[in-house]
Design a protein around this motif. Structure first.
Motif: not given
Length: 234
Positions: A219, A222-223, A225, A228
């Motif tokens: 989880s 996802q912070n 980005q 990513i």
């Protein structure tokens, strides 16, 4: 810098670290050379205030300092956690890791580096540990996930109480949370942040609660980005 150039720089850093982890000696030396290109980067009081305005109402605000290689130079791309989680990349500061003199030394020649959680002696020792044993630490940590960014609590900057035209600096250190005599492999890299105070206040503290990433939880990732995006997932 354009966002694609930032992502390219981050990919170059990641490629170096991946090659290093499979035993490529050239990439290991390139990483060490990059981390020794400079001693610090600077952040202004104005930049901290802009972060504060953007991070309003965030419960645990942080600053994400992503590592990248751009035109052969190590750079850190700083973005606040709120913007990063929303993939709002309009708030990225580009900081080159430098050995240049910090401007306040020229203006306040009677002042010394200090700040308000570890004491000044500990901050210096951690930086000395990095300068003396960085190469050995790098070799011992080959099997562990190598950092791609360092998460810095926003409070590290906010507590400094800088005016808009003042500077603080962030420099590298090695630390461990273990209390006993640990192996160097148990240490992790960190950023220690300090500001300029009067010389008779050097015994005050320095902010150093930064955390290297990876590792992530599922989880948690996802912070990040920007990471990513640099990996081409989005």
């Amino acid at each position: 810098m354009e966002i694609e150039n930032i992502c390219n720089a981050m990919r170059k850093w990641n490629t170096l670290t991946e090659l290093y982890q499979i035993g490529n000696k050239v990439s290991e030396q390139e990483i060490l050379n990059a981390l020794n290109q400079g001693t610090h980067f600077s952040v202004t009081g104005k930049e901290i205030q802009d972060w504060k305005n953007n991070l309003e109402h965030e419960e645990m605000p942080t600053i994400h300092a992503y590592a990248g290689i751009d035109e052969g130079r190590l750079k850190f791309f700083l973005i606040d956690s709120k913007s990063d989680a929303k993939a709002d990349f309009s708030h990225i500061l580009v900081k080159e890791f430098t050995r240049d003199s910090v401007d306040p030394w020229q203006q306040y020649f009677s002042e010394a580096l200090a700040a308000p959680s570890i004491d000044w002696e500990s901050a210096v020792n951690r930086n000395f540990r990095w300068n003396m044993f960085g190469s050995t630490w790098l070799d011992l940590n080959r099997e562990k996930p190598f950092f791609r960014l360092i998460v810095i609590p926003f409070s590290d900057y906010e507590k400094l109480g800088l005016e808009e035209d003042q500077l603080c600096i962030s420099f590298l250190g090695l630390t461990t949370l273990l209390k006993d005599r640990s192996s160097l492999s148990d240490y992790h890299i960190e950023f220690i942040t300090v500001k300029h105070l009067e010389v008779n206040e050097m015994s005050k503290e320095a902010e150093d609660f930064s955390t290297p990433r990876p590792p992530f939880t599922m989880s948690d990732q996802q912070n990040f980005q920007l990471l990513i995006k640099s990996d081409g997932i989005v």
